[in-house]
Design an enzyme around this catalytic site. Structure first.
Site, PDB file in Angstrom:
ATOM      1  N   CYS A  65       6.903  -5.210  15.499  1.00  0.00           N
ATOM      2  CA  CYS A  65       5.726  -4.209  16.533  1.00  0.00           C
ATOM      3  C   CYS A  65       4.767  -4.391  17.291  1.00  0.00           C
ATOM      4  O   CYS A  65       3.941  -4.495  15.762  1.00  0.00           O
ATOM      5  CB  CYS A  65       6.291  -2.560  15.893  1.00  0.00           C
ATOM      6  SG  CYS A  65       8.077  -2.139  15.734  1.00  0.00           S
TER       7      CYS A  65
ATOM      8  N   CYS B 177       1.565  -2.495  15.378  1.00  0.00           N
ATOM      9  CA  CYS B 177       1.207  -2.436  14.008  1.00  0.00           C
ATOM     10  C   CYS B 177       0.691  -3.289  13.423  1.00  0.00           C
ATOM     11  O   CYS B 177       1.328  -3.757  13.454  1.00  0.00           O
ATOM     12  CB  CYS B 177       3.042  -2.053  13.046  1.00  0.00           C
ATOM     13  SG  CYS B 177       3.246  -1.610  11.645  1.00  0.00           S
TER      14      CYS B 177
ATOM     15  N   GLU C   9       0.744  -0.762   0.143  1.00  0.00           N
ATOM     16  CA  GLU C   9      -0.262  -0.152  -0.352  1.00  0.00           C
ATOM     17  C   GLU C   9       0.991   1.343   0.043  1.00  0.00           C
ATOM     18  O   GLU C   9       2.378   1.295   0.735  1.00  0.00           O
ATOM     19  CB  GLU C   9      -0.817  -0.403   1.207  1.00  0.00           C
ATOM     20  CG  GLU C   9      -2.175  -1.172   1.052  1.00  0.00           C
ATOM     21  CD  GLU C   9      -2.964  -1.164   1.933  1.00  0.00           C
ATOM     22  OE1 GLU C   9      -3.391  -1.391   2.246  1.00  0.00           O
ATOM     23  OE2 GLU C   9      -2.059  -1.228   3.503  1.00  0.00           O
TER      24      GLU C   9
ATOM     25  N   CYS D 278       7.077  -6.391   7.294  1.00  0.00           N
ATOM     26  CA  CYS D 278       7.590  -6.218   7.959  1.00  0.00           C
ATOM     27  C   CYS D 278       7.980  -7.434   8.845  1.00  0.00           C
ATOM     28  O   CYS D 278       7.238  -7.769   9.634  1.00  0.00           O
ATOM     29  CB  CYS D 278       7.210  -5.254   8.729  1.00  0.00           C
ATOM     30  SG  CYS D 278       8.881  -4.282   9.822  1.00  0.00           S
TER      31      CYS D 278
ATOM     32  N   CYS E  38       3.486   8.664   1.460  1.00  0.00           N
ATOM     33  CA  CYS E  38       3.883   7.481   2.102  1.00  0.00           C
ATOM     34  C   CYS E  38       3.969   6.470   1.233  1.00  0.00           C
ATOM     35  O   CYS E  38       2.877   5.665   1.132  1.00  0.00           O
ATOM     36  CB  CYS E  38       2.735   7.394   3.041  1.00  0.00           C
ATOM     37  SG  CYS E  38       3.512   6.392   4.275  1.00  0.00           S
TER      38      CYS E  38
ATOM     39  N   CYS F  73      -1.409   5.949  10.250  1.00  0.00           N
ATOM     40  CA  CYS F  73       0.076   5.448  10.114  1.00  0.00           C
ATOM     41  C   CYS F  73      -0.016   4.316  10.903  1.00  0.00           C
ATOM     42  O   CYS F  73      -0.580   4.164  12.209  1.00  0.00           O
ATOM     43  CB  CYS F  73       0.599   5.850  11.503  1.00  0.00           C
ATOM     44  SG  CYS F  73       1.146   7.449  10.758  1.00  0.00           S
TER      45      CYS F  73
HETATM   46  C1  LIG Z   1       4.680   2.066   9.875  1.00  0.00           C
HETATM   47  S1  LIG Z   1       6.149   2.795  10.853  1.00  0.00           S
HETATM   48  C2  LIG Z   1       7.253   1.859   8.580  1.00  0.00           C
HETATM   49  C3  LIG Z   1       8.976   2.922   9.118  1.00  0.00           C
HETATM   50  C4  LIG Z   1       9.212   2.157   9.870  1.00  0.00           C
HETATM   51  N1  LIG Z   1       9.326   0.456   9.711  1.00  0.00           N
HETATM   52  C5  LIG Z   1       9.224   2.651  11.293  1.00  0.00           C
HETATM   53  O1  LIG Z   1       8.987   1.780  12.341  1.00  0.00           O
HETATM   54  O2  LIG Z   1       9.987   4.213  11.786  1.00  0.00           O
HETATM   55  C6  LIG Z   1       6.193   4.099  10.647  1.00  0.00           C
HETATM   56  C7  LIG Z   1       6.233   4.842  11.414  1.00  0.00           C
HETATM   57  O3  LIG Z   1       4.488   4.274  11.902  1.00  0.00           O
HETATM   58  C8  LIG Z   1       4.150   4.872  13.598  1.00  0.00           C
HETATM   59  N2  LIG Z   1       3.764   3.751  13.582  1.00  0.00           N
HETATM   60  C9  LIG Z   1       3.247   1.890  13.675  1.00  0.00           C
HETATM   61  N3  LIG Z   1       2.796   1.543  13.920  1.00  0.00           N
HETATM   62  C10 LIG Z   1       1.835   2.748  14.630  1.00  0.00           C
HETATM   63  C11 LIG Z   1       0.525   2.505  14.981  1.00  0.00           C
HETATM   64  N4  LIG Z   1      -0.647   1.777  14.607  1.00  0.00           N
HETATM   65  N5  LIG Z   1      -0.283   3.890  15.070  1.00  0.00           N
HETATM   66  C12 LIG Z   1       0.180   5.676  14.778  1.00  0.00           C
HETATM   67  N6  LIG Z   1       1.403   4.749  14.190  1.00  0.00           N
HETATM   68  C13 LIG Z   1       2.325   4.216  13.966  1.00  0.00           C
HETATM   69  C14 LIG Z   1       5.699   3.883  13.615  1.00  0.00           C
HETATM   70  O4  LIG Z   1       6.258   3.812  14.880  1.00  0.00           O
HETATM   71  C15 LIG Z   1       7.038   5.011  12.648  1.00  0.00           C
HETATM   72  O5  LIG Z   1       6.939   5.788  13.544  1.00  0.00           O
HETATM   73  S1  SF4 Z   2       6.326   0.062  12.849  1.00  0.00           S
HETATM   74 FE1  SF4 Z   2       5.414  -1.596  11.696  1.00  0.00          FE
HETATM   75  S2  SF4 Z   2       7.183  -1.069   9.868  1.00  0.00           S
HETATM   76 FE2  SF4 Z   2       8.322  -0.029  11.176  1.00  0.00          FE
HETATM   77  S3  SF4 Z   2       9.522  -1.537  11.955  1.00  0.00           S
HETATM   78 FE3  SF4 Z   2       7.712  -1.779  13.714  1.00  0.00          FE
HETATM   79  S4  SF4 Z   2       6.279  -3.319  12.715  1.00  0.00           S
HETATM   80 FE4  SF4 Z   2       8.238  -3.059  11.159  1.00  0.00          FE
END
Ligand SMILES: C[S@@+](CC[C@H](N)C(=O)[O-])C[C@H]1O[C@@H](n2cnc3c(N)ncnc32)[C@H](O)[C@@H]1O
Ligand code: SF4
Length: 336
Positions: A111, A114, A86, A107, A100, A328
């Protein structure tokens, strides 16, 4: 096979053994103007034949588009092997967009908060698969796309070389023409790659997802903490800030988890003396496991941050597109 849109003009010229001017004209047509290769101006037919023979021109196919009420638009793309990713188009000031981008299918970092992390990792994206997200969205947009953030699916620093190759294609004056300083690369904290990125001197903005201020809290939310502990991460941030200036730290706020007075105090101790910009953002979690801070929790956290991080900008970020799971951390490659 080389893909036509996966590199900047210099890399294309080197790979094909053609003049830089020709590579610029070719990418100027295909990436710059979104036109077919044969519409490149002032390029000899022999060069066009060579490019056609040596370069793939495969495209992404658009599976679905979803428009959120706040103007965010989410795109679901299918890659040639059937995998799906996406991208999200974010409106800015009613005049332009930022985009974005995803860097991986899924991934590996898992986390807890996420949706992409719950998918696990399928594979890295090729540079062209990243640039093609930009081309497809631009072709669908009346307003210009003036920025790109690697904040979609995936961990960019687990796909380091492809992400940088794509970023240079996006900022190539003959290619995507996005200002380098408007391209942000966000990492969950892959320390050796942060150090490499700093040493190589790239100009794209580095963002680091901190999300907790103590090793215990971070480990419970982000398994990456076990490989790259907070102290090492902060060291790498300090080094980057010393070389390139203020580093953006993202902080996903989860009510009852990481937004207390003690969290602000721990952030103050952790970041003391390092020029950072803290971007707190509300968690989006369709599973209901995590909730954003209440207005009261946010006010207290904000005030505590002002005391514990004096002189450091704290800018709460808006995360849009929630109603279409475009916000996000909500990207899970599903069609709604
Ligand atoms: C999806 S990540 C992708 C880039 C990279 N993997 C990272 O974690 O920085 C982009 C941003 O979204 C944040 N993020 C992830 N899950 C989220 C959530 N459920 N609500 C809000 N932000 C979130 C992450 O902490 C990161 O700052
Ligand atoms: S926030 Fe989501 S995309 Fe970013 S490192 Fe963690 S699991 Fe991967």
């Amino acid at each position: 096979m080389l893909h036509l849109v996966g590199q900047d003009s210099r890399a294309l010229a080197r790979a094909l053994g053609v003049d830089l001017a020709d590579a610029r004209r070719v990418l100027g047509a295909v990436v710059g103007r979104g036109r077919p290769l044969r519409e490149a101006r002032n390029v000899r037919r022999a060069v066009l034949d060579l490019v056609e023979a040596r370069c793939s021109q495969a495209r992404l196919s658009r599976v679905a588009v979803a428009d959120a009420q706040d103007g965010f638009r989410k795109y679901l793309f299918q890659l040639p092997d059937g995998a799906r990713v996406e991208a999200v188009r974010i409106p800015l000031f009613d005049t332009h967009h930022t985009l974005c981008l995803s860097s991986q299918v899924g991934c590996a970092l898992g986390c807890a908060f996420c949706a992409t992390g719950r998918l696990g990792l399928t594979r890295n994206l090729e540079p062209w698969e990243i640039v093609a997200q930009f081309l497809e969205v631009r072709a669908d947009s009346a307003r210009p796309i003036t920025g790109a953030v690697f904040m979609g699916q995936g961990e960019p620093f687990h796909n380091y070389e492809a992400v940088l190759q794509a970023a240079y294609a996006l900022c190539d004056p003959a290619g995507g023409r996005v200002d380098q300083r408007r391209i942000s690369i966000s990492t969950a904290g892959v320390v050796p790659m942060i150090r490499r990125y700093t040493a190589e001197g790239h100009k794209f903005r580095l963002c680091v997802s901190l999300n907790a201020a103590t090793p215990e809290k971070r480990a419970a939310l982000m398994p990456v903490e076990r490989g790259y502990p907070l102290a090492e991460l902060v060291d790498a941030v300090r080094e980057h800030a010393a070389r390139r200036g203020r580093v953006t730290l993202e902080y996903v706020m989860m009510g009852g988890e990481n937004v207390g007075e003690e969290d602000a105090a721990a952030l103050g101790r952790l970041l003391s003396g390092i020029p950072v910009r803290l971007n707190p953002i509300d968690v989006n979690d369709a599973t209901g496991r995590f909730r954003p801070p209440s207005p009261d929790e946010w006010r207290r956290f904000r005030d505590a941050l002002a005391r514990h991080l004096p002189g450091q900008p704290v800018v709460r970020r808006y995360s849009g597109g929630k109603d279409e799971h475009a916000a996000c951390g909500m990207l899970a490659s599903t069609v709604s």
